[in-house]
Scaffold this motif. Structure first.
Motif, PDB file in Angstrom:
ATOM      1  N   GLN A 173      10.725  59.434 -25.892  1.00 10.58           N
ATOM      2  CA  GLN A 173      10.404  58.063 -26.275  1.00 10.58           C
ATOM      3  C   GLN A 173      10.558  57.142 -25.069  1.00 10.58           C
ATOM      4  OE1 GLN A 173       9.187  57.142 -29.264  1.00 10.58           O
ATOM      5  NE2 GLN A 173       9.276  59.298 -29.914  1.00 10.58           N
ATOM      6  N   VAL A 174       9.535  56.319 -24.841  1.00  9.69           N
ATOM      7  CA  VAL A 174       9.533  55.403 -23.703  1.00  9.69           C
ATOM      8  C   VAL A 174       9.464  53.970 -24.214  1.00  9.69           C
ATOM      9  CG1 VAL A 174       8.332  54.677 -21.615  1.00  9.69           C
ATOM     10  CG2 VAL A 174       8.419  57.104 -22.227  1.00  9.69           C
ATOM     11  N   ALA A 175      10.392  53.138 -23.742  1.00 10.95           N
ATOM     12  CA  ALA A 175      10.381  51.712 -24.079  1.00 10.95           C
ATOM     13  C   ALA A 175      10.278  50.918 -22.784  1.00 10.95           C
ATOM     14  CB  ALA A 175      11.628  51.340 -24.871  1.00 10.95           C
ATOM     15  N   ASP A 176      10.534  49.619 -22.860  1.00 14.63           N
ATOM     16  CA  ASP A 176      10.353  48.744 -21.703  1.00 14.63           C
ATOM     17  C   ASP A 176      11.131  49.217 -20.484  1.00 14.63           C
ATOM     18  OD1 ASP A 176       9.651  46.596 -20.106  1.00 14.63           O
ATOM     19  OD2 ASP A 176      11.232  45.314 -20.887  1.00 14.63           O
ATOM     20  N   LYS A 177      12.437  49.373 -20.640  1.00 14.01           N
ATOM     21  CA  LYS A 177      13.254  49.797 -19.511  1.00 14.01           C
ATOM     22  C   LYS A 177      14.124  51.000 -19.854  1.00 14.01           C
ATOM     23  CE  LYS A 177      13.573  45.407 -17.033  1.00 14.01           C
ATOM     24  NZ  LYS A 177      14.488  44.430 -16.397  1.00 14.01           N
ATOM     25  N   THR A 178      13.708  51.759 -20.850  1.00  9.01           N
ATOM     26  CA  THR A 178      14.477  52.936 -21.243  1.00  9.01           C
ATOM     27  C   THR A 178      13.560  54.114 -21.542  1.00  9.01           C
ATOM     28  OG1 THR A 178      14.450  52.351 -23.597  1.00  9.01           O
ATOM     29  CG2 THR A 178      16.278  51.493 -22.274  1.00  9.01           C
ATOM     30  N   VAL A 179      14.107  55.298 -21.381  1.00  3.19           N
ATOM     31  CA  VAL A 179      13.415  56.525 -21.781  1.00  3.19           C
ATOM     32  C   VAL A 179      14.467  57.464 -22.356  1.00  3.19           C
ATOM     33  CG1 VAL A 179      13.644  57.468 -19.446  1.00  3.19           C
ATOM     34  CG2 VAL A 179      11.984  58.471 -21.024  1.00  3.19           C
ATOM     35  N   SER A 180      14.133  58.140 -23.444  1.00  4.00           N
ATOM     36  CA  SER A 180      15.075  59.067 -24.069  1.00  4.00           C
ATOM     37  C   SER A 180      14.408  60.415 -24.280  1.00  4.00           C
ATOM     38  CB  SER A 180      15.587  58.519 -25.408  1.00  4.00           C
ATOM     39  OG  SER A 180      14.536  58.442 -26.354  1.00  4.00           O
ATOM     40  N   VAL A 181      15.196  61.450 -24.166  1.00  9.87           N
ATOM     41  CA  VAL A 181      14.727  62.815 -24.393  1.00  9.87           C
ATOM     42  C   VAL A 181      15.697  63.494 -25.340  1.00  9.87           C
ATOM     43  CG1 VAL A 181      14.228  65.053 -23.362  1.00  9.87           C
ATOM     44  CG2 VAL A 181      13.685  62.967 -22.101  1.00  9.87           C
ATOM     45  N   LYS A 182      15.181  63.933 -26.479  1.00 15.94           N
ATOM     46  CA  LYS A 182      15.973  64.711 -27.424  1.00 15.94           C
ATOM     47  C   LYS A 182      15.293  66.058 -27.616  1.00 15.94           C
ATOM     48  CE  LYS A 182      17.971  60.862 -30.037  1.00 15.94           C
ATOM     49  NZ  LYS A 182      18.204  60.284 -31.384  1.00 15.94           N
ATOM     50  N   ALA A 183      16.092  67.117 -27.593  1.00 17.18           N
ATOM     51  CA  ALA A 183      15.524  68.456 -27.734  1.00 17.18           C
ATOM     52  C   ALA A 183      16.599  69.429 -28.181  1.00 17.18           C
ATOM     53  CB  ALA A 183      14.926  68.919 -26.404  1.00 17.18           C
ATOM     54  N   LYS A 184      16.171  70.565 -28.680  1.00 10.69           N
ATOM     55  CA  LYS A 184      17.102  71.636 -28.954  1.00 10.69           C
ATOM     56  C   LYS A 184      16.411  72.956 -28.644  1.00 10.69           C
ATOM     57  CE  LYS A 184      16.153  71.877 -33.962  1.00 10.69           C
ATOM     58  NZ  LYS A 184      16.760  71.826 -35.304  1.00 10.69           N
ATOM     59  N   LEU A 185      17.181  73.875 -28.138  1.00  6.16           N
ATOM     60  CA  LEU A 185      16.660  75.206 -27.821  1.00  6.16           C
ATOM     61  C   LEU A 185      17.768  76.221 -28.004  1.00  6.16           C
ATOM     62  CD1 LEU A 185      16.629  75.803 -23.998  1.00  6.16           C
ATOM     63  CD2 LEU A 185      17.352  73.606 -24.947  1.00  6.16           C
ATOM     64  N   THR A 186      17.365  77.440 -28.312  1.00  7.71           N
ATOM     65  CA  THR A 186      18.310  78.533 -28.473  1.00  7.71           C
ATOM     66  C   THR A 186      18.114  79.514 -27.330  1.00  7.71           C
ATOM     67  OG1 THR A 186      18.224  78.287 -30.879  1.00  7.71           O
ATOM     68  CG2 THR A 186      19.133  80.344 -30.020  1.00  7.71           C
ATOM     69  N   VAL A 187      19.208  79.851 -26.661  1.00  3.73           N
ATOM     70  CA  VAL A 187      19.144  80.775 -25.533  1.00  3.73           C
ATOM     71  C   VAL A 187      20.047  81.971 -25.780  1.00  3.73           C
ATOM     72  CG1 VAL A 187      18.609  78.923 -23.895  1.00  3.73           C
ATOM     73  CG2 VAL A 187      20.995  79.596 -24.271  1.00  3.73           C
ATOM     74  N   ASN A 188      19.732  83.063 -25.086  1.00  4.86           N
ATOM     75  CA  ASN A 188      20.560  84.263 -25.118  1.00  4.86           C
ATOM     76  C   ASN A 188      21.505  84.196 -23.928  1.00  4.86           C
ATOM     77  OD1 ASN A 188      21.576  86.899 -24.679  1.00  4.86           O
ATOM     78  ND2 ASN A 188      19.840  87.803 -25.746  1.00  4.86           N
ATOM     79  N   ARG A 189      22.797  84.081 -24.206  1.00  7.12           N
ATOM     80  CA  ARG A 189      23.777  83.883 -23.134  1.00  7.12           C
ATOM     81  C   ARG A 189      23.748  85.002 -22.100  1.00  7.12           C
ATOM     82  NH1 ARG A 189      27.951  87.305 -24.677  1.00  7.12           N
ATOM     83  NH2 ARG A 189      28.037  87.781 -26.907  1.00  7.12           N
ATOM     84  N   THR A 190      23.392  86.215 -22.513  1.00  4.18           N
ATOM     85  CA  THR A 190      23.429  87.338 -21.572  1.00  4.18           C
ATOM     86  C   THR A 190      22.329  87.243 -20.513  1.00  4.18           C
ATOM     87  OG1 THR A 190      22.046  88.773 -22.976  1.00  4.18           O
ATOM     88  CG2 THR A 190      24.426  88.830 -23.332  1.00  4.18           C
ATOM     89  N   ASP A 191      21.277  86.453 -20.785  1.00  2.00           N
ATOM     90  CA  ASP A 191      20.237  86.265 -19.769  1.00  2.00           C
ATOM     91  C   ASP A 191      20.815  85.611 -18.522  1.00  2.00           C
ATOM     92  OD1 ASP A 191      18.190  87.399 -21.277  1.00  2.00           O
ATOM     93  OD2 ASP A 191      17.640  85.487 -22.202  1.00  2.00           O
ATOM     94  N   TRP A 192      21.864  84.829 -18.700  1.00  2.00           N
ATOM     95  CA  TRP A 192      22.529  84.171 -17.570  1.00  2.00           C
ATOM     96  C   TRP A 192      23.800  84.912 -17.158  1.00  2.00           C
ATOM     97  CZ3 TRP A 192      19.316  81.669 -20.796  1.00  2.00           C
ATOM     98  CH2 TRP A 192      18.411  80.761 -20.246  1.00  2.00           C
ATOM     99  N   GLY A 193      23.967  86.115 -17.664  1.00  4.34           N
ATOM    100  CA  GLY A 193      25.119  86.924 -17.283  1.00  4.34           C
ATOM    101  C   GLY A 193      26.415  86.529 -17.941  1.00  4.34           C
ATOM    102  N   ILE A 194      26.349  85.785 -19.051  1.00  5.54           N
ATOM    103  CA  ILE A 194      27.571  85.378 -19.743  1.00  5.54           C
ATOM    104  C   ILE A 194      27.929  86.460 -20.757  1.00  5.54           C
ATOM    105  CG2 ILE A 194      28.666  83.586 -21.142  1.00  5.54           C
ATOM    106  CD1 ILE A 194      26.571  81.647 -19.984  1.00  5.54           C
ATOM    107  N   LYS A 195      28.816  87.354 -20.349  1.00  7.77           N
ATOM    108  CA  LYS A 195      29.231  88.482 -21.181  1.00  7.77           C
ATOM    109  C   LYS A 195      30.745  88.582 -21.162  1.00  7.77           C
ATOM    110  CE  LYS A 195      25.065  91.122 -20.042  1.00  7.77           C
ATOM    111  NZ  LYS A 195      24.530  92.393 -19.480  1.00  7.77           N
ATOM    112  N   PHE A 196      31.307  88.767 -22.328  1.00  9.80           N
ATOM    113  CA  PHE A 196      32.757  88.886 -22.423  1.00  9.80           C
ATOM    114  C   PHE A 196      33.181  90.349 -22.455  1.00  9.80           C
ATOM    115  CE2 PHE A 196      36.759  88.796 -24.986  1.00  9.80           C
ATOM    116  CZ  PHE A 196      37.543  88.209 -24.020  1.00  9.80           C
TER     117      PHE A 196
END
Length: 223
Positions: A173-196
Motif C-alpha cells: 500500500q502506497v500513500a502520500d509519504k508512506t509505504v507498507s508491505v504485509k506478507a506471509k510465507l512458509t519456509v523449510n528451515r532445513t533449506d537454510w541449514g537450521i537443524k537441531f
C-alpha cells in the motif's frame, strides 16, 4: 540437554502459519538485487515487525513470537514499489508467553535456547536480511496469501549466513509519504541449514515440523 528440549524445538523459526496448512516455499539460488529507483523511504523500525510461528510435529505445542526490524529502505518509482531491503535483529527474538502453556516449560528458557548455537546462534549471526530482487503485479492470490495481496515480491533471504531467493504474495500500500508491505510465507528451515538433530532419524529433528511461517509487516516513511 537436547532430549530435554524436544518440546522447545517447536519454537524454532523466524520466522506465522499452521503446520502444513500453507504452501511451503521452494527457494532458488541467490538472485541479483533490484536497484533502487525513484523515491527512497526509510523503514520505521518502531512500527515494523516480523512474526514467526512453528509447531511440534503433527501440529501440537505451537509456539509463536516476534523479531524486531533494525533498519531498511523501500524505493518507489512512479508510485510503485521497485526495490528495498530490511534487516532483522535476531537478538531481539521473543517468544509470546501465551504460546507456552505447559506447566514444566518456561518461555524465557525457550528464548534462550532459540538464540543459542543449537538454533540461530545469535552471537555469530546477529542479523538476518531480506533484499528485494523483483516486484510484479499479482495475477491471482493463493488461498494462503495475506489478505489484500496485490503484488508478488521476490527477494534474497539470508539466515544463518546462507542466502536463498524466495517469492511470495504481498499487500503493498502506497500513500502520500508512506509505504507498507504485509506478507506471509512458509519456509523449510532445513533449506537454510537450521537443524537441531544430528540425523533425520534423531527424535530431536523429526519431532519438530520443518515448516516455519514468517509474517512480515514493514512500514516506511519518506523524510
Amino acid at each position: 540437554m537436547k532430549k530435554l528440549s524436544i518440546i522447545a524445538l517447536a519454537g524454532v523459526g523466524l520466522l506465522l502459519a499452521s503446520c502444513n496448512k500453507n504452501s511451503t516455499q521452494t527457494p532458488s539460488q541467490e538472485q541479483q538485487v533490484a536497484e533502487k529507483q525513484g523515491d527512497v523511504f526509510a523503514v520505521d523500525t518502531t512500527s515494523s515487525v516480523v512474526n514467526w510461528k512453528a509447531f511440534h510435529k503433527g501440529g501440537f505445542a505451537p509456539r509463536w513470537g516476534t523479531l524486531s526490524v533494525s533498519s531498511g529502505e523501500l524505493s518507489l518509482a512512479d508510485g510503485q514499489l521497485n526495490a528495498g531491503e530490511f534487516v532483522i535483529d535476531m537478538k531481539s527474538l521473543k517468544v509470546d508467553p501465551a504460546s507456552v502453556t505447559e506447566k514444566d516449560k518456561n518461555y524465557a528458557e525457550l528464548e534462550g535456547h532459540l538464540k543459542s548455537a543449537d538454533f540461530f546462534d545469535v552471537e555469530k549471526n546477529p542479523t538476518a536480511e531480506f533484499k528485494v530482487t523483483k516486484v510484479e503485479d499479482l495475477a491471482a492470490a493463493t488461498t494462503d496469501a495475506v489478505e489484500g495481496a496485490n503484488k508478488t515480491i521476490s527477494g534474497n533471504l539470508t539466515l544463518q549466513g546462507k542466502t536463498l531467493n524466495v517469492s511470495f504474495p504481498a499487500n503493498v500500500q502506497v500513500a502520500d509519504k508512506t509505504v507498507s508491505v504485509k506478507a506471509k510465507l512458509t519456509v523449510n528451515r532445513t533449506d537454510w541449514g537450521i537443524k537441531f538433530g544430528t540425523t533425520e532419524a534423531d527424535p530431536a529433528e523429526w519431532m519438530i515440523s520443518k515448516d516455519i511461517e514468517i509474517g512480515v509487516d514493514v512500514k516506511a516513511t519518506k523524510p
